[in-house]
Motif scaffolding. Structure first.
Motif, short mmCIF file in Angstrom:
data_model
loop_
_atom_site.label_atom_id
_atom_site.label_comp_id
_atom_site.label_asym_id
_atom_site.label_seq_id
_atom_site.Cartn_x
_atom_site.Cartn_y
_atom_site.Cartn_z
N SER A 292 0.82 -1.21 0.00
CA SER A 292 0.00 0.00 0.00
C SER A 292 0.86 1.26 0.00
O SER A 292 0.41 2.33 -0.45
N ASP A 293 2.10 1.16 0.48
CA ASP A 293 2.99 2.32 0.47
C ASP A 293 3.31 2.77 -0.95
O ASP A 293 3.73 3.91 -1.16
N TRP A 294 3.15 1.87 -1.90
CA TRP A 294 3.40 2.20 -3.31
C TRP A 294 2.09 2.27 -4.12
O TRP A 294 2.12 2.19 -5.34
N GLY A 295 0.97 2.43 -3.44
CA GLY A 295 -0.30 2.59 -4.12
C GLY A 295 -0.93 1.31 -4.62
O GLY A 295 -1.89 1.36 -5.40
N LEU A 296 -0.42 0.16 -4.21
CA LEU A 296 -0.99 -1.13 -4.61
C LEU A 296 -2.00 -1.55 -3.54
O LEU A 296 -1.70 -2.31 -2.62
N THR A 297 -3.22 -1.05 -3.67
CA THR A 297 -4.19 -1.17 -2.58
C THR A 297 -5.37 -2.08 -2.88
O THR A 297 -6.23 -2.27 -2.02
N TRP A 298 -5.44 -2.66 -4.09
CA TRP A 298 -6.60 -3.50 -4.41
C TRP A 298 -6.74 -4.63 -3.41
O TRP A 298 -5.75 -5.24 -2.98
N ASN A 299 -8.00 -4.93 -3.03
CA ASN A 299 -8.26 -6.05 -2.14
C ASN A 299 -9.72 -6.43 -2.22
O ASN A 299 -10.52 -5.74 -2.87
N ALA A 300 -10.07 -7.53 -1.58
CA ALA A 300 -11.46 -7.99 -1.48
C ALA A 300 -11.65 -8.59 -0.11
O ALA A 300 -10.79 -9.34 0.38
N ALA A 301 -12.77 -8.24 0.52
CA ALA A 301 -13.08 -8.74 1.85
C ALA A 301 -13.55 -10.19 1.78
O ALA A 301 -14.24 -10.59 0.85
N LEU A 302 -13.15 -10.98 2.78
CA LEU A 302 -13.59 -12.37 2.89
C LEU A 302 -14.80 -12.47 3.80
O LEU A 302 -14.92 -11.72 4.78
N GLU A 303 -15.70 -13.40 3.50
CA GLU A 303 -16.91 -13.55 4.30
C GLU A 303 -16.60 -13.86 5.76
O GLU A 303 -17.30 -13.40 6.67
N ALA A 304 -15.57 -14.64 5.99
CA ALA A 304 -15.22 -15.03 7.35
C ALA A 304 -14.36 -13.99 8.06
O ALA A 304 -13.95 -14.18 9.20
N GLY A 305 -14.08 -12.88 7.39
CA GLY A 305 -13.22 -11.85 7.95
C GLY A 305 -11.86 -11.86 7.29
O GLY A 305 -11.43 -12.87 6.73
N GLY A 306 -11.21 -10.74 7.34
CA GLY A 306 -9.91 -10.63 6.68
C GLY A 306 -10.06 -10.22 5.23
O GLY A 306 -11.15 -9.88 4.75
N VAL A 307 -8.95 -10.27 4.51
CA VAL A 307 -8.93 -9.81 3.12
C VAL A 307 -8.26 -10.86 2.24
O VAL A 307 -7.57 -11.76 2.70
N MET A 308 -8.47 -10.71 0.93
CA MET A 308 -7.96 -11.68 -0.03
C MET A 308 -6.44 -11.66 -0.12
O MET A 308 -5.79 -12.71 -0.20
N VAL A 309 -5.84 -10.44 -0.13
CA VAL A 309 -4.40 -10.31 -0.33
C VAL A 309 -3.80 -9.48 0.80
O VAL A 309 -4.28 -8.39 1.09
N SER A 310 -2.76 -10.00 1.43
CA SER A 310 -2.15 -9.25 2.53
C SER A 310 -1.44 -8.01 2.02
O SER A 310 -1.03 -7.94 0.86
N ASP A 311 -1.29 -7.05 2.90
CA ASP A 311 -0.56 -5.83 2.55
C ASP A 311 0.94 -6.09 2.56
O ASP A 311 1.68 -5.57 1.72
N LYS A 312 1.39 -6.95 3.46
CA LYS A 312 2.83 -7.23 3.56
C LYS A 312 3.28 -8.15 2.44
O LYS A 312 2.65 -9.17 2.15
N VAL A 313 4.39 -7.79 1.81
CA VAL A 313 4.97 -8.59 0.74
C VAL A 313 6.44 -8.85 1.08
O VAL A 313 7.17 -7.93 1.44
N LYS A 314 6.85 -10.10 0.97
CA LYS A 314 8.24 -10.46 1.18
C LYS A 314 8.95 -10.52 -0.18
O LYS A 314 8.47 -11.20 -1.09
#
Length: 207
Positions: free
Chosen positions: A174-196
């Protein structure tokens, strides 16, 4: 054996300044000083990101190029420059790769390159170093530090003198503007913000 060895000599401490050890060049490795070109065919630049909160997706960029300058007398003068072609992203699934290239993520058509330019380097241990610099994605430039381990040097069968480094870093996309995501029904999101990020570099010394 590292690129540099530490002399048993400590500078005096004044005020809040910490003790500083003087670096002495290892004669066996001093000849590695010089300019290098990254061999993309024997190097990899990869990433790992958490998917759906339960597993990791791994990918890499097949097309990249870069240069290194190694200074055997003063590691702080070593530099690196890397250009990565965004359209070469590969996670093993064509639809996912197309999504990553789209405007939801990298927008590869408008921003075809991801770049890194070093601004500093330091020795951390016998074989470990930290290179600091600026990572640019989608025209957003932010600082990045990469921890590196010197993997060794060798002369290959073609007479090329090579050096190898393995490295890693973590970023928040997200620090580089890569913010796309989708919420999961059970909570949380499809893609984490942290990238290794991972780097496995083989570079060839230039004449």
């Amino acid at each position: 054996m590292g690129l540099f060895t530490r002399r048993n000599q400590t500078a005096s401490v004044q005020g809040s300044h910490a003790a500083v050890a003087t670096l002495e060049v290892d004669p066996a490795l001093a000849a590695l000083t010089g300019d290098y070109v990254i061999d993309a065919g024997h190097s990899s630049i990869g990433f790992t990101v958490r998917h759906a909160m339960v597993t990791n997706v791994r990918g890499s960029f097949a097309e990249h190029e870069g240069t290194l300058h190694l200074d055997g007398g003063d590691p702080s003068r070593s530099t690196a420059a890397i250009d990565v072609k965004i359209a070469s992203v590969n996670t093993g699934i064509a639809d996912r790769d197309a999504h990553l290239r789209s405007g939801d993520f990298f927008d590869a058509e408008a921003f075809p390159l991801m770049t890194f330019r070093s601004t500093g380097a330091a020795r951390l241990g016998s074989d470990t170093y930290r290179i600091t610099g600026e990572l640019t994605i989608k025209d957003v430039t932010r600082p990045l530090s990469i921890d590196l381990e010197f993997a060794g040097s060798a002369t290959d069968v073609y007479g090329n003198e090579r050096v190898g480094f393995e490295g890693s870093a973590e970023i928040l996309r997200s620090d580089w503007g890569l913010t796309w995501n989708a919420a999961l029904e059970a909570g949380g999101v499809m893609v984490s913000d942290k990238v290794k990020l991972s780097f496995d570099i083989s570079a060839i010394k230039q004449a």
